[in-house]
Design an enzyme around this catalytic site. Structure first.
Site, short mmCIF file in Angstrom:
data_model
loop_
_atom_site.label_atom_id
_atom_site.label_comp_id
_atom_site.label_asym_id
_atom_site.label_seq_id
_atom_site.Cartn_x
_atom_site.Cartn_y
_atom_site.Cartn_z
N GLN A 1 -37.34 -47.39 -25.73
CA GLN A 1 -36.55 -48.03 -24.68
C GLN A 1 -36.51 -47.21 -23.40
O GLN A 1 -35.62 -47.37 -22.56
CB GLN A 1 -35.13 -48.30 -25.19
CG GLN A 1 -35.09 -49.26 -26.38
CD GLN A 1 -33.68 -49.61 -26.80
OE1 GLN A 1 -32.97 -50.34 -26.11
NE2 GLN A 1 -33.26 -49.10 -27.94
N ARG B 1 -32.93 -57.92 -27.01
CA ARG B 1 -31.62 -58.37 -26.51
C ARG B 1 -31.15 -59.60 -27.29
O ARG B 1 -29.97 -59.98 -27.19
CB ARG B 1 -31.69 -58.76 -25.02
CG ARG B 1 -32.07 -57.66 -24.03
CD ARG B 1 -31.30 -56.40 -24.21
NE ARG B 1 -32.03 -55.49 -25.08
CZ ARG B 1 -31.49 -54.44 -25.70
NH1 ARG B 1 -30.22 -54.17 -25.56
NH2 ARG B 1 -32.22 -53.65 -26.46
N ASP C 1 -25.78 -39.85 -24.88
CA ASP C 1 -26.27 -41.18 -25.20
C ASP C 1 -27.51 -41.49 -24.34
O ASP C 1 -27.69 -40.90 -23.28
CB ASP C 1 -25.16 -42.20 -24.92
CG ASP C 1 -25.47 -43.57 -25.48
OD1 ASP C 1 -26.43 -43.70 -26.27
OD2 ASP C 1 -24.75 -44.52 -25.14
N GLU C 2 -28.34 -42.43 -24.79
CA GLU C 2 -29.52 -42.89 -24.04
C GLU C 2 -30.35 -41.70 -23.55
O GLU C 2 -30.77 -41.63 -22.39
CB GLU C 2 -29.09 -43.75 -22.84
CG GLU C 2 -28.24 -44.96 -23.20
CD GLU C 2 -29.02 -46.08 -23.88
OE1 GLU C 2 -30.19 -45.87 -24.22
OE2 GLU C 2 -28.43 -47.16 -24.07
N LYS D 1 -25.85 -47.28 -32.40
CA LYS D 1 -25.74 -45.92 -31.87
C LYS D 1 -24.38 -45.65 -31.24
O LYS D 1 -23.88 -44.53 -31.34
CB LYS D 1 -26.85 -45.64 -30.85
CG LYS D 1 -26.80 -46.45 -29.58
CD LYS D 1 -27.93 -46.07 -28.66
CE LYS D 1 -27.91 -46.90 -27.40
NZ LYS D 1 -26.69 -46.74 -26.61
N THR D 2 -23.76 -46.67 -30.61
CA THR D 2 -22.42 -46.46 -30.05
C THR D 2 -21.42 -46.16 -31.16
O THR D 2 -20.55 -45.31 -31.02
CB THR D 2 -21.98 -47.69 -29.24
OG1 THR D 2 -22.95 -47.96 -28.23
CG2 THR D 2 -20.63 -47.44 -28.58
#
Length: 749
Positions: A267, A613, A236-237, A52-53
C-alpha cells in the site's frame, strides 16, 4: 484461583492478561503475538483490512496495563482522523483519556517546535502555511526574482523535494545544476521563498519535519529529552514514511529501542511526495534483531474481492510475500463492465447504484474511485441527471473557501503579526480604500529592510504620508484583534474577529445572495471553534488554528448520505460496501507516465488499494472510447483487468455476462478467451544485456536517445532494479534496467 500463564504476563481483574487482551480486543493468534511482544524492534506487516488499528490500540493498552505510564508512550499516524480514532479506542478501553501522545507526524513536530523552536529562531506562535499559502508566496516572490509565476507548481515541487531530502537551496543547486536547465531560476525562487517564510515567522508542511530533525541534530539535549521520555514508540502506515520522518523516528527511538512499526509495502502509494518503500523493506538492516509478524487475515472483504486483489499484487517484485484471506465467505463475484464510451460507463454506475439503493443500500455505502480527477466530470453530470447525491473529494474543502481563509488570515495576524501573507490577503478586504500604490510601497520597504510589513507600519516614519494615512485604519484593526487574542476565550475571540474586521457588516449588508451563504460559512467557523473547545477544554485559539492547518481531505468525510467520488489516494484507509473503479485503461490506470517508464509497481499498489476498499461488492470498468481535450481517444484495457482475471470472476462486456463460478470448464475457457483476448498480458522481463550491478547512485551514464545523465537514485535489485536518471535539459526519467540496459552504458572516463 488464577490460571497458569507464561512468563512476563501481567494479571488484571483476576484474569490472565494474555487472555484478557485477546478477549477484549478480539485478537487472532498472530495479532496477539505482535501485541504482547513489547520490547525491542517489532515490524508488523499488516495486509489491507487486517485490523492494524485494533493491533496498535491493543498494544498501547497492553503497555498501560503492564504498568507503563501513558506519558512514556508515543503513537504516530498519518491523518487526524486516524489519530482521533486511536485516542477514542484507547479511552473506551481504559475508561478515560489515558494521556497517550497520539498524533500525526506533522502535529508531533509542530508541538515540539512550539516549545523548542526558539532555538532555531521561531516564535512559539509561528504560522503554519498550507499548500495554498505556499503557492501565494511563491507567486509573489516570482515577481521579485524575475521568474515566470506560471511555473509556480514546478517551483513548489522542487522546494518540497529539496526539503524532504534535507537540502538547503545551495546544496540543492549543486545536485540539479548539471541536469536541470532552469536550476538557477528554481533555486532563486527557493531562496526568496525561504527568506519570505523566515521574515513572516512561518513554516510550511515540509518545514515542520525538516526543522524538527534539524532541532534534534543541532541540539542533542532536546533530542535526548524526547528520546528518554518516549520509551515505547508505535508508528502506523510505516510504508508511507519519507526520509525525514524515518530519521525523526530513529532519533526518538535512540535511547530505548522499543520501536513498533506497522505497515504494508503493498500500500505504498505516495512515492511522489517522498515516501520511501525501502524504509519498510530494509527495516531489518537498521534493526537486525527485529521480530516480524505478518497479518494476512482480512476482516473487511469477501474472498472474491481478495482473490482479485491478490492476483494483481503478486505481479510486483518489491514486496514481502503474503496472501490475504477472509472468513467472510465467497461473496458476490467481481463484475467487469466494458463500456462503449465514458457516458455509457457513467450510466452503468448510476444504474447500478440506484439498483443497490432499491435493494436497501444507502448512498453512503457506495464509492466511485478514479485514478485522475478529470474523470469525475461525466460522472458528476450523470449523477445530477439521475438525482444521485454525491460529494467529490479533492475539490474545495470548507477551510479552503475564500471567506474562511479571509477570516482565518485575521486570526493568524493576531497571533503572528509578522505573517506577511495574511497581511497582504486582507489588507483591503473588506474594502477600505487601500490602493495598490500603498500596498506596494509598504511591501517594498519591508522587503528592502528584510522585516515584516507590520513592523514597517509600527515604525511609521519611512512611509509616505498618503500611504500611512490609508493604511492606518487597518493597522488599528490588527492591533485591536491582537490585543483581544490574549484576553478572550477562543469562541468569543472568533466572533470578535468577524465583527471587528468588517466581514460581518460587509457580508450581511450585501445585495449578493452568495454573500448570505458566505456569512453562514463564517458563522459555521465559530461553531467549529465551539466544537473544538468541547473536545479540548484546555485548548487555545492557537491550538485550533494548528488543527485547521493540518486538516486532510479524508478528515472532511462525514456520515451524510451521499456517494463518495474520489481519487484512490483520497480514500486510503477507508472502506465501503460497494466500490466502483472506473477508467481502467492503459494510460489512465496505470497512468501513461508509468507505462512509458516501464515501472508500474506503484500503479499496481494503487490498484491494490482501490480493490481492497470494497467490503461486499466490487465493480471494475473500462471504456472503449473516451472524450478528452476535444477529441475522442481510444485506450486499450488496463493490464490490471487481465491480472485480476480468474475462474471465480464474473466478466461482463456490454450487456452480456458469463458467471465464471457456475459455467463449465469449456464455457469458462471460451469466455475468458473471447472477453480478454485484446487485453495486454504481463510479459516476462527480458534479461539485461549489461549487469544491473553497474548502475548505482551517482554513476554517469550515456543513453542512446537522451544523451549523458547521472543516476540520482535506484530501487529494487537485479532484474527488478529501477534507476532514476537526471538528463541535462530533460529532467529526471526512470528506467527499468532489465529492459533499458541495452540502451544505457556506464561512462568510464
Amino acid at each position: 484461583m488464577l490460571g497458569i500463564c507464561t512468563d512476563k504476563i501481567v494479571f488484571r481483574r483476576g484474569v490472565c492478561y494474555h487472555n484478557a487482551m485477546q478477549n477484549d480486543f478480539g485478537l487472532n493468534e498472530r495479532q496477539l503475538a505482535a501485541v504482547t511482544d513489547t520490547e525491542g524492534a517489532v515490524l508488523v506487516i499488516a495486509g489491507a483490512g487486517s485490523g492494524k488499528t485494533r493491533v496498535l490500540t491493543a498494544r498501547i493498552c497492553a503497555l498501560v496495563e503492564k504498568g507503563v505510564s501513558p506519558y512514556n508512550i508515543l503513537a504516530i499516524t498519518f491523518t487526524n482522523k486516524a489519530a482521533d480514532e486511536m485516542k477514542e479506542r484507547i479511552a473506551r478501553y481504559l475508561g478515560e483519556d489515558a494521556g497517550v501522545w497520539a498524533s500525526t507526524f506533522h502535529s508531533l513536530c509542530a508541538r515540539i517546535l512550539r516549545v523548542h523552536g526558539w532555538r532555531l529562531g521561531y516564535d512559539r506562535n509561528f504560522t503554519i502555511y498550507t499548500d495554498l499559502e505556499s503557492e501565494r508566496v511563491v507567486k509573489r516572490v516570482c515577481e521579485r526574482v524575475n521568474a515566470d509565476p506560471k511555473h509556480k507548481g514546478e517551483y513548489l515541487y522542487h522546494i518540497s523535494a529539496a526539503k524532504t531530502a534535507g537540502l538547503s537551496p545551495a546544496e540543492y543547486f549543486e545536485q540539479i545544476n548539471p541536469f536541470v536547465k532552469e536550476a538557477h531560476t528554481i533555486v532563486s525562487v527557493f531562496s526568496a521563498y525561504e527568506e519570505e517564510l523566515k521574515i513572516s515567522d512561518a513554516l510550511d508542511f515540509d518545514d515542520l519535519l525538516l526543522k524538527a530533525v534539524q532541532l534534534f541534530e543541532q541540539f542533542p539535549e532536546v533530542r535526548e529529552e524526547y528520546a528518554r521520555r518516549f520509551r515505547y514508540i508505535c508508528v502506523d502506515e510505516f510504508q508511507d514514511t519519507n526520509r525525514l520522518q524515518y530519521r525523526l523516528v530513529r532519533m526518538l527511538a535512540s535511547v530505548w529501542g522499543n520501536l513498533f512499526v506497522v505497515g504494508d509495502e503493498d500500500q505504498n502509494i505516495y512515492s511522489w511526495r517522498g515516501a520511501e518503500i525501502r524504509n519498510i523493506l530494509d527495516f531489518h538492516k537498521d534493526y537486525p534483531d527485529v521480530r516480524v509478524y505478518k497479518l494476512e487475515q482480512n476482516y473487511r472483504s469477501t474472498t472474491a474481492i481478495l482473490d482479485a486483489a491478490n492476483r494483481v499484487i503478486k505481479n510486483n517484485a518489491s514486496r514481502n510475500d503474503k496472501t490475504l484471506w477472509s472468513a467472510n465467505g465467497e461473496g458476490e463475484a467481481v463484475e467487469y463492465y466494458e463500456a462503449y464510451g465514458d457516458r455509457d460507463e457513467a450510466d452503468f454506475v448510476s444504474r447500478k447504484i440506484n439498483y443497490l439503493v432499491r435493494q436497501g443500500a444507502d448512498y453512503r455505502d457506495c464509492a466511485v474511485l478514479v485514478r485522475i480527477n478529470s474523470l469525475t466530470r461525466v460522472l458528476e453530470e450523470n449523477f445530477t441527471l439521475n438525482g444521485i447525491p454525491y460529494k467529490v473529494f479533492g475539490g474545495f474543502r470548507f477551510f479552503e473557501r475564500k471567506e474562511i481563509k479571509d477570516t482565518l488570515a485575521y486570526v493568524r495576524l493576531a497571533l503572528n503579526p509578522a505573517d506577511n501573507d495574511s497581511f497582504l490577503r486582507v489588507v483591503n478586504y473588506p474594502r477600505r480604500g487601500i490602493g495598490a500604490v500603498a500596498v506596494s510601497e509598504v511591501s517594498m520597504l519591508a522587503a528592502t529592510e528584510k522585516t515584516s510589513i507590520m513592523q514597517v507600519m509600527a515604525e511609521g516614519g519611512k512611509l509616505s504620508a498618503a500611504s500611512a494615512r490609508k493604511l492606518a485604519p487597518f493597522y488599528e484593526t490588527v492591533k485591536d484583534i491582537t490585543a483581544a487574542a490574549g484576553t478572550m476565550e477562543p469562541e468569543e475571540f472568533m466572533s470578535f474577529v468577524i465583527s471587528r474586521s468588517g466581514l460581518e457588516n460587509t457580508l450581511k449588508g450585501s445585495a449578493d445572495p452568495e454573500d448570505a451563504n458566505r456569512y453562514d460559512n463564517i458563522q459555521e467557523l465559530v461553531g467549529a471553534v465551539h466544537g473544538f473547545m468541547e473536545d479540548n477544554p484546555e485548548a487555545t485559539i492557537s491550538d485550533f488554528m494548528e488543527s485547521v492547518s493540518l486538516v486532510s481531505d479524508s478528515d472532511a468525510m462525514d456520515e451524510e448520505n451521499y456517494v463518495t467520488v474520489a481519487t484512490v489516494h483520497a480514500v486510503k484507509g477507508l472502506e465501503f460496501d460497494n466500490v466502483f473503479i472506473v477508467g481502467l485503461e492503459e494510460g489512465i490506470f496505470p497512468v501513461s507516465k508509468a507505462v512509458i517508464a516501464g515501472d508500474v509497481e506503484e500503479e499496481r499498489r494503487l490498484m491494490y488499494v482501490a480493490l481492497t476498499r470494497a467490503r461486499k461488492r466490487l465493480f471494475v470498468l473500462s471504456s472503449r472510447s473516451r472524450f478528452k481535450f476535444g477529441e475522442t481517444v481510444y485506450n486499450p484495457k488496463s493490464r490490471f483487468i487481465t491480472e485480476m482475471r480468474g475462474e471465480k470472476q464474473s466478466v461482463r462486456a456490454g450487456a452480456a455476462a458469463v458467471d465464471m463460478q457456475s459455467a463449465s470448464r469449456a464455457e469458462r475457457l471460451e469466455a475468458l478467451t473471447r472477453k480478454v483476448a485484446s487485453t495486454p498480458r504481463p510479459t516476462a522481463k527480458p534479461q539485461s544485456a549489461v549487469s544491473t550491478d553497474e548502475f548505482v547512485k551517482d554513476t554517469i551514464v550515456e543513453h542512446s536517445k537522451f544523451g549523458r545523465g547521472i543516476i540520482i537514485s535506484t530501487t529494487g535489485e537485479g532484474e527488478d532494479k529501477v534507476a532514476a536518471i537526471a538528463f541535462k535539459g530533460l529532467g529526471v526519467k526512470r528506467f527499468a534496467l532489465a529492459v533499458a540496459a541495452s540502451s544505457l552504458k556506464v561512462v568510464k572516463d
